[in-house]
Design a protein around this motif. Structure first.
Motif, mmCIF file in Angstrom:
data_model
loop_
_atom_site.group_PDB
_atom_site.id
_atom_site.type_symbol
_atom_site.label_atom_id
_atom_site.label_comp_id
_atom_site.label_asym_id
_atom_site.label_seq_id
_atom_site.Cartn_x
_atom_site.Cartn_y
_atom_site.Cartn_z
ATOM 1 N N GLN A 251 12.538 5.275 -51.188
ATOM 2 C CA GLN A 251 13.125 4.078 -51.796
ATOM 3 C C GLN A 251 12.049 3.215 -52.456
ATOM 4 O OE1 GLN A 251 16.465 3.444 -52.101
ATOM 5 N NE2 GLN A 251 16.598 5.528 -51.283
ATOM 6 N N LEU A 252 10.917 3.099 -51.780
ATOM 7 C CA LEU A 252 9.824 2.288 -52.320
ATOM 8 C C LEU A 252 9.280 2.891 -53.606
ATOM 9 C CD1 LEU A 252 8.182 -0.251 -51.685
ATOM 10 C CD2 LEU A 252 6.634 1.183 -50.328
ATOM 11 N N GLY A 253 9.216 4.205 -53.642
ATOM 12 C CA GLY A 253 8.694 4.881 -54.820
ATOM 13 C C GLY A 253 9.523 4.660 -56.070
ATOM 14 N N LEU A 254 10.796 4.315 -55.887
ATOM 15 C CA LEU A 254 11.689 4.094 -57.026
ATOM 16 C C LEU A 254 11.367 2.810 -57.780
ATOM 17 C CD1 LEU A 254 15.092 5.166 -55.402
ATOM 18 C CD2 LEU A 254 13.645 6.509 -56.945
ATOM 19 N N VAL A 255 10.710 1.859 -57.104
ATOM 20 C CA VAL A 255 10.482 0.550 -57.730
ATOM 21 C C VAL A 255 9.006 0.275 -58.016
ATOM 22 C CG1 VAL A 255 12.560 -0.428 -56.687
ATOM 23 C CG2 VAL A 255 10.401 -0.569 -55.446
ATOM 24 N N ILE A 256 8.138 1.247 -57.724
ATOM 25 C CA ILE A 256 6.707 1.063 -57.940
ATOM 26 C C ILE A 256 6.341 1.456 -59.368
ATOM 27 C CG2 ILE A 256 4.500 2.148 -57.333
ATOM 28 C CD1 ILE A 256 5.181 1.797 -54.454
ATOM 29 N N ARG A 257 5.380 0.756 -59.942
ATOM 30 C CA ARG A 257 4.997 0.961 -61.339
ATOM 31 C C ARG A 257 4.347 2.314 -61.588
ATOM 32 N NH1 ARG A 257 0.288 -3.452 -62.053
ATOM 33 N NH2 ARG A 257 0.196 -2.592 -64.159
ATOM 34 N N HIS A 258 3.711 2.894 -60.568
ATOM 35 C CA HIS A 258 3.022 4.168 -60.734
ATOM 36 C C HIS A 258 3.925 5.324 -60.282
ATOM 37 C CE1 HIS A 258 -0.520 1.837 -61.510
ATOM 38 N NE2 HIS A 258 -0.563 1.351 -60.279
ATOM 39 N N PRO A 259 3.739 6.513 -60.841
ATOM 40 C CA PRO A 259 4.499 7.676 -60.356
ATOM 41 C C PRO A 259 4.203 7.948 -58.877
ATOM 42 C CG PRO A 259 3.434 8.166 -62.460
ATOM 43 C CD PRO A 259 2.884 6.848 -62.002
ATOM 44 N N VAL A 260 5.252 8.206 -58.107
ATOM 45 C CA VAL A 260 5.121 8.450 -56.666
ATOM 46 C C VAL A 260 5.914 9.707 -56.308
ATOM 47 C CG1 VAL A 260 5.584 7.580 -54.343
ATOM 48 C CG2 VAL A 260 4.860 5.992 -56.143
#
Length: 374
Positions: A251-260
């Motif tokens: 879920q956090l990776g969906l809103v982070i500016r960098h690719p996750v």
């Protein structure tokens, strides 16, 4: 040598001990066609007891790591601890005798200090006569590893050999091999193909975050910290068996500016390490050895007192790692590295120099030479 039998005894307290046994076992089967079997000390007690010990261990690490560090230090110095070791051996070792006699191994290989002590006690009491060796899976020797009854020790570096010698182990009984890792870590990988498969860019620095098999690192906070860094980076996170952490990072990776990219328990860690420019993790002996074999520099985050602290000292003194004891320190280290190409290069060079990718093969060949009958 096809009739040779090798018994591995370990403990599921930290995944590295088991993985070390597996890496050597697989090579023994492949190179010498012998029969191997892996067991752990909890196989010789009630399942509830083993699970209670493991749960308690993880709780202490999570809630009160200083207590673990104090116990580690006490066990390394105290005569009372050595007496306690003797008592534990008397209780559990006898339960292993029938198993060992039934399997009839050519040699016993211990990858954790506790089974090493149990096997040494059985040999001292004359209950078994099987040769036994120990593979130490950290960059430091704890006194609970030291047993003159064991025929050979395999250690990560020469200073450990000196420590064992000072504690009464004959120099000719010690081989400096490195910590054994899977042969997948020295098989060639196509970095660009793996990046493409993950839809990641070769133009960005790749940060790999590993929290250990139990997911003990504050990976969510580290991920949020990385999101604040205004540099071209991408993040790969491995959460182990911690499913709640896995879901939260997705879920956090969906809103982070960098690719996750987030993974749970996987068997292709070598591929993800091969694309990493930097690893943020705990300094476990096994995971550190895997990173060093691939020349991946390590940023150690808040090592737990005890063997993690000792492993950290070795890696830091060798110039293959940096250490952060807070999120702000970690952020400063990452920004400094992104702005300093030479710093990255120096860390990677030292990691390559320190790596021992062929440790498992060296141990396997040693075992075959000294313990297999023609």
């Amino acid at each position: 040598m096809a009739n040779q039998r090798v018994l591995f005894i370990s403990a599921p307290i930290g995944a590295g001990h088991i993985r070390a046994a597996q890496s050597v076992s697989q090579l023994l089967q492949l190179n010498y066609n012998c029969h191997t079997e892996l067991c752990n000390i909890f196989d010789f007690c009630h399942p509830v007891f083993g699970q209670t010990i493991l749960t308690g261990y993880l709780k202490i690490l999570d809630i009160f790591p200083q207590a673990y560090g104090a116990m580690y230090g006490w066990g390394n110095r105290s005569r009372l601890a050595l007496l306690g070791r003797e008592l534990v051996s008397q209780i559990f070792a006898r339960r292993m005798v029938d198993y060992i006699n039934k399997f009839q191994p050519s040699v016993i290989v211990c990858t954790h200090a506790t089974p090493a002590g149990l096997v040494a006690w059985l040999k001292k009491k004359g209950l078994i006569k099987v040769p036994a060796v120990a593979i130490i899976t950290d960059f430091v020797v704890h006194s609970l590893w030291v047993y003159p009854e064991l025929e050979h020790y395999f250690v990560a570096h020469s200073a450990m050999a000196e420590d064992l010698s000072k504690n009464g182990i004959l120099p000719q009984s010690i081989a400096v091999t490195g910590i054994p890792i899977s042969d997948s870590f020295f098989q060639p990988c196509d970095k660009y193909q793996i990046l493409d498969k993950l839809s990641l860019s070769p133009e960005r620095k790749t940060i790999l975050i590993m929290g250990g098999g139990a997911g003990v690192l504050p990976m969510g906070e580290i991920l949020e910290l990385c999101a604040q860094i205004d540099r071209p980076l991408q993040i790969v996170a491995i959460t182990g068996k911690n499913q709640s952490l896995y879901r939260s990072l997705i879920q956090l990776g969906l809103v982070i500016r960098h690719p996750v990219r987030v993974f749970s328990y996987i068997d292709n860690v070598h591929e993800l390490m091969s694309i990493a420019d930097l690893l943020i993790s705990k300094p476990g002996g096994m995971s550190s050895s895997e990173a060093l074999a691939l020349g991946v520099p390590l940023v150690i985050y808040r090592p737990i007192p005890g063997q993690e602290e000792a492993n950290s000292r070795y890696l830091l003194n060798s110039g293959a790692a940096l250490r952060a004891d807070s999120l702000s320190e970690l952020q400063n280290i990452l920004i400094a590295l992104f702005d300093d190409y030479d710093g990255f290069t120096t860390l990677r060079r030292q990691a390559v120099l320190l790596g021992r990718p062929f440790a498992a093969k060296n141990i396997v060949d040693f075992i075959a030479k000294y313990y297999f009958k023609a």
